[in-house]
Motif scaffolding. Structure first.
Motif, PDB file in Angstrom:
ATOM      1  N   UNK B  10      68.720  -8.145  -1.249  1.00 12.75           N
ATOM      2  CA  UNK B  10      68.464  -9.135  -0.212  1.00 12.75           C
ATOM      3  C   UNK B  10      68.077  -8.466   1.102  1.00 12.75           C
ATOM      4  N   UNK B  11      68.838  -7.414   1.450  1.00 11.18           N
ATOM      5  CA  UNK B  11      68.576  -6.713   2.709  1.00 11.18           C
ATOM      6  C   UNK B  11      67.191  -6.080   2.711  1.00 11.18           C
ATOM      7  N   UNK B  12      66.884  -5.433   1.595  1.00  8.54           N
ATOM      8  CA  UNK B  12      65.600  -4.752   1.498  1.00  8.54           C
ATOM      9  C   UNK B  12      64.468  -5.775   1.609  1.00  8.54           C
ATOM     10  N   UNK B  13      64.670  -6.922   0.960  1.00 11.17           N
ATOM     11  CA  UNK B  13      63.689  -8.002   1.063  1.00 11.17           C
ATOM     12  C   UNK B  13      63.525  -8.455   2.500  1.00 11.17           C
ATOM     13  N   UNK B  14      64.655  -8.490   3.227  1.00 11.28           N
ATOM     14  CA  UNK B  14      64.613  -8.943   4.614  1.00 11.28           C
ATOM     15  C   UNK B  14      63.779  -7.988   5.474  1.00 11.28           C
ATOM     16  N   UNK B  15      63.850  -6.677   5.179  1.00  9.32           N
ATOM     17  CA  UNK B  15      63.044  -5.729   5.957  1.00  9.32           C
ATOM     18  C   UNK B  15      61.567  -6.062   5.828  1.00  9.32           C
ATOM     19  N   UNK B  16      61.163  -6.329   4.578  1.00  9.22           N
ATOM     20  CA  UNK B  16      59.738  -6.538   4.366  1.00  9.22           C
ATOM     21  C   UNK B  16      59.325  -7.984   4.649  1.00  9.22           C
ATOM     22  N   UNK B  17      60.321  -8.837   4.920  1.00  7.88           N
ATOM     23  CA  UNK B  17      60.005 -10.210   5.308  1.00  7.88           C
ATOM     24  C   UNK B  17      59.670 -10.312   6.786  1.00  7.88           C
ATOM     25  N   UNK B  18      59.906  -9.232   7.533  1.00  5.69           N
ATOM     26  CA  UNK B  18      59.639  -9.259   8.969  1.00  5.69           C
ATOM     27  C   UNK B  18      58.687  -8.110   9.312  1.00  5.69           C
ATOM     28  N   UNK B  19      58.108  -8.148  10.496  1.00  2.95           N
ATOM     29  CA  UNK B  19      57.198  -7.060  10.889  1.00  2.95           C
ATOM     30  C   UNK B  19      57.918  -5.725  11.032  1.00  2.95           C
ATOM     31  N   UNK B  20      59.258  -5.780  11.136  1.00  2.86           N
ATOM     32  CA  UNK B  20      60.045  -4.565  11.344  1.00  2.86           C
ATOM     33  C   UNK B  20      59.657  -3.445  10.379  1.00  2.86           C
ATOM     34  N   UNK B  21      59.566  -3.796   9.097  1.00  2.00           N
ATOM     35  CA  UNK B  21      59.298  -2.781   8.086  1.00  2.00           C
ATOM     36  C   UNK B  21      57.961  -2.104   8.345  1.00  2.00           C
ATOM     37  N   UNK B  22      56.962  -2.903   8.602  1.00  2.00           N
ATOM     38  CA  UNK B  22      55.617  -2.347   8.739  1.00  2.00           C
ATOM     39  C   UNK B  22      55.504  -1.517  10.012  1.00  2.00           C
ATOM     40  N   UNK B  23      56.082  -2.034  11.097  1.00  2.00           N
ATOM     41  CA  UNK B  23      56.059  -1.290  12.354  1.00  2.00           C
ATOM     42  C   UNK B  23      56.761   0.054  12.161  1.00  2.00           C
ATOM     43  N   UNK B  24      57.929  -0.008  11.540  1.00  2.00           N
ATOM     44  CA  UNK B  24      58.709   1.216  11.375  1.00  2.00           C
ATOM     45  C   UNK B  24      57.948   2.244  10.533  1.00  2.00           C
ATOM     46  N   UNK B  25      57.439   1.795   9.402  1.00  2.00           N
ATOM     47  CA  UNK B  25      56.771   2.736   8.497  1.00  2.00           C
ATOM     48  C   UNK B  25      55.543   3.359   9.174  1.00  2.00           C
ATOM     49  N   UNK B  26      54.748   2.523   9.829  1.00  2.00           N
ATOM     50  CA  UNK B  26      53.532   3.031  10.476  1.00  2.00           C
ATOM     51  C   UNK B  26      53.895   4.043  11.556  1.00  2.00           C
ATOM     52  N   UNK B  27      54.861   3.687  12.403  1.00  2.66           N
ATOM     53  CA  UNK B  27      55.239   4.587  13.497  1.00  2.66           C
ATOM     54  C   UNK B  27      55.816   5.884  12.933  1.00  2.66           C
ATOM     55  N   UNK B  28      56.657   5.744  11.914  1.00  2.00           N
ATOM     56  CA  UNK B  28      57.296   6.933  11.357  1.00  2.00           C
ATOM     57  C   UNK B  28      56.258   7.888  10.782  1.00  2.00           C
ATOM     58  N   UNK B  29      55.359   7.336   9.987  1.00  3.63           N
ATOM     59  CA  UNK B  29      54.347   8.188   9.358  1.00  3.63           C
ATOM     60  C   UNK B  29      53.428   8.780  10.416  1.00  3.63           C
ATOM     61  N   UNK B  30      53.033   7.973  11.377  1.00  2.50           N
ATOM     62  CA  UNK B  30      52.126   8.459  12.420  1.00  2.50           C
ATOM     63  C   UNK B  30      52.795   9.541  13.262  1.00  2.50           C
ATOM     64  N   UNK B  31      54.047   9.305  13.655  1.00  4.70           N
ATOM     65  CA  UNK B  31      54.715  10.271  14.529  1.00  4.70           C
ATOM     66  C   UNK B  31      55.024  11.583  13.814  1.00  4.70           C
ATOM     67  N   UNK B  32      55.506  11.494  12.566  1.00  8.86           N
ATOM     68  CA  UNK B  32      55.792  12.747  11.864  1.00  8.86           C
ATOM     69  C   UNK B  32      54.505  13.566  11.743  1.00  8.86           C
ATOM     70  N   UNK B  33      53.395  12.879  11.455  1.00  9.28           N
ATOM     71  CA  UNK B  33      52.111  13.576  11.365  1.00  9.28           C
ATOM     72  C   UNK B  33      51.701  14.162  12.702  1.00  9.28           C
ATOM     73  N   UNK B  34      51.792  13.342  13.732  1.00 10.80           N
ATOM     74  CA  UNK B  34      51.349  13.781  15.056  1.00 10.80           C
ATOM     75  C   UNK B  34      52.142  14.986  15.538  1.00 10.80           C
ATOM     76  N   UNK B  35      53.469  14.930  15.322  1.00 11.13           N
ATOM     77  CA  UNK B  35      54.302  16.054  15.743  1.00 11.13           C
ATOM     78  C   UNK B  35      53.891  17.331  15.010  1.00 11.13           C
ATOM     79  N   UNK B  36      53.672  17.176  13.710  1.00 13.05           N
ATOM     80  CA  UNK B  36      53.336  18.353  12.910  1.00 13.05           C
ATOM     81  C   UNK B  36      52.014  18.963  13.371  1.00 13.05           C
ATOM     82  N   UNK B  37      51.031  18.130  13.634  1.00 13.96           N
ATOM     83  CA  UNK B  37      49.714  18.663  13.969  1.00 13.96           C
ATOM     84  C   UNK B  37      49.618  19.132  15.420  1.00 13.96           C
ATOM     85  N   UNK B  38      50.121  18.326  16.341  1.00 13.92           N
ATOM     86  CA  UNK B  38      49.858  18.629  17.746  1.00 13.92           C
ATOM     87  C   UNK B  38      50.923  19.501  18.371  1.00 13.92           C
TER      88      UNK B  38
END
Lengths: 320, 244
Positions: B10-38
């Motif tokens: 139920x909880x996991x479903x709730x994450x993906x039922x809101x923008x929270x999941x997408x915002x978090x994943x995008x920011x996390x992936x982008x930031x880990x990449x950005x830190x590594x490269x720059x």
């Protein structure tokens, strides 16, 4: 009859505030108990202790004979609870929310969907089953809360203000639902709407400042009012003295009150002695005296008045 | 176990039922990449490994994990759904573990979605994939430890902002406890075993060990005991609220 809900000297305080002082009650199968009281009287706190959300400081709650404190899972499995305000996970749809509840209640596969569909149908939620709960109107949200409480057809149903904030049609629907289920369950409904007690409850318990101050049927509560079965008549003002004297002479009449005078007419109210019915005698008297009656009314004593009297008197406990 | 999984689902479903999941994943992936490269100079180093990628994870988690954890209990309390959850036939422990697992799995999903980094480094050279796997495991365990702390703090308040700040501060102290900045402060007056004890509490030290490819029992034990301890504390807090 089987006692399904039992509160045994429940007591609860929050810091310095004593919310529930001492509440004991039993609810049997087939009973709908109206739990009445002003805001802050301890209704919700008592219900939270019965459902195991709060631990009592002292005393014991039992559901179907099972101690809520000792065997919480078994007690909770036999219980349907609608918390105040009908909280639900707003980002889910009624269907997915009820699926979750059905799984927790131990239903699998086909029986899960059957129970969810039945609960949706019973509460009239089919039309909004896939909408997010937070986008639903208050009435629908409340119905989602009721649907999750009755989904597993529990022997005990506890509902904290199930009709609060609903429109008259929705109230009617919810009351119908409660009456329909009443036969084979023990139901506790808290409310501060008194018409609800008259409409659905077989018994009313009034609590005030954490104590039970009255316990009986709605009818029994009404009988506590001095105006219960009082007879009011409207006649020409000129006849007032004659009739008042005659009424006072009747055996069952305690006293006679003079009410307002309007357009040359006066209203008199004859109050009966406790337990006696005077309507027939008053009618006969009026015929004998050939007094022209404009209006005649047997008063029932409004439950509102009872409620106010019980919960505002400093010695409310004397009614217990 | 069944109930744990129902709550998790139920909880996991709730994450993906809101923008929270997408915002978090995008920011996390982008930031880990950005830190590594720059900041990590991924290219300039000329080495085929993911060291610059993983070395910023503790600092990213410091910000992002408390943001995931803050809602776990504070939101239930605020929305009143905790009353619903705790009156269902689910034990407190099952609810806590279920919620924790959902959040942990969610972070795991975000972590898995950083796989382009792994592909990149494999295309550019011949990295030691065993070390990379160990680093992923270490990173996941560290996230779990942060999460357990955040979950416990979240149960203490109905205010998500407070939950975030307190959890982030606690995690920050645990990350910093291995640095000379903190140890130097204690070294001047405390006996050496206390200094060692504080140093051994450091998330950074354990993580650095693991991300060099050394998965030792003490490090695993360290992370798991942090998780167990704080989830237990979480249960105590939730039960305490029931009695209060």
């Amino acid at each position: 009859m089987a006692v399904l809900v039992e509160a045994d000297h429940l007591r609860k305080s929050f810091g310095p505030i004593l919310a529930v002082e001492d509440i004991s009650l039993k609810v049997e199968k087939g009973e709908v108990l109206g739990f009445l009281g002003p805001n802050g009287a301890g209704k919700s706190t008592t219900m939270k202790m019965l459902t195991g959300f709060l631990e009592p400081d002292a005393g014991r709650a039992r559901i179907c004979g099972i101690s809520v404190a000792d065997r919480p899972k078994e007690a909770k499995a036999r219980l349907g609870y609608l918390p105040e305000g009908a909280p639900a996970y707003g980002d889910m749809s009624p269907r997915s929310f009820l699926n979750f509840i059905a799984e927790v209640r131990g239903f699998d596969g086909a029986s899960k969907y059957a129970h969810v569909d039945a609960a949706l149908a019973r509460t009239g939620l089919e039309g909004v089953a896939t909408q997010r709960i937070e986008t639903l109107s208050k009435g629908f949200k409340r119905r989602v809360g009721i649907a999750q409480a009755i989904l597993h057809d529990p022997p005990v149903l506890i509902m904290d203000e199930p009709t609060d904030g609903l429109d008259p049609n929705q109230k009617h629907h919810v009351r119908g639902l409660i009456t329909e289920m009443a036969k084979d369950k023990a139901i506790i409904v808290s409310t501060h709407i008194l018409e609800e007690v008259e409409a659905v409850c077989t018994r009313a318990v009034v609590i005030d400042r954490g104590r039970i101050v009255a316990d009986g049927t709605a009818e029994a509560l009404q009988q506590r009012m001095p105006y219960h079965n009082a007879v009011a008549v409207r006649i020409a003002a000129a006849e007032a003295d004659r009739l008042a004297a005659a009424l006072s002479a009747l055996v069952g009449v305690e006293r006679v009150e003079r009410l307002e005078v309007v357009d040359g007419h006066i209203r008199l109210r004859a109050l009966p002695k406790p337990g006696s019915s005077i309507a027939a005698d008053v009618g006969a008297l009026l015929r004998d005296q050939s007094i022209v009656v404009e209006e005649l009314l047997v008063e029932r004593g409004k439950l509102d008045d009872v409620f106010r009297e019980i919960t505002t008197s400093s010695e409310g406990a004397r009614y217990a | 176990m069944r109930n744990v999984w129902i709550v998790t689902k139920r909880e996991l479903g709730a994450y993906f039922g809101t923008p929270l999941a997408y915002v978090f994943v995008v920011i996390f992936v982008a930031l880990t990449g950005a830190f590594a490269f720059f900041i990590g100079n991924f290219f300039e180093r000329g080495q085929a490994d993911l060291q610059p990628f993983f070395s910023y994870h503790p600092w990213l988690y410091l910000l992002l994990v408390p943001a995931i954890a803050m809602r776990l209990w504070a939101e239930e309390r605020k929305a009143g759904t905790i009353e619903l959850l705790m009156t269902l036939p689910i034990s407190t422990g099952e609810a806590i573990v279920g919620k924790f697992l959902a959040a942990w799995l969610f972070i795991g999903i975000a972590l898995v979605l950083t796989f382009p980094m792994w592909i990149t480094v494999n295309v550019l050279g011949n990295p030691d994939n065993g070390v990379i796997l160990a680093s992923y495991i270490g990173s996941f365990l560290m996230a779990g430890a942060f999460l357990a702390i955040g979950s416990c703090v979240s149960a203490l308040t109905r205010n998500q902002v407070i939950a975030f700040i307190v959890a982030a501060t606690l995690c920050f102290l645990l990350v910093m406890s291995g640095l000379e900045l903190v140890l130097g402060f204690f070294r001047s007056w405390a006996p050496s075993f206390i200094v060692d004890a504080i140093a051994s509490m450091s998330f950074l030290n354990h993580f650095e060990l693991i991300s060099r490819g050394v998965i030792t029992l003490p490090s695993l034990f360290f992370y798991f005991s942090i998780i167990v301890f704080f989830l237990f504390a979480n249960a105590v807090v939730v039960e305490q609220r029931k009695a209060a």
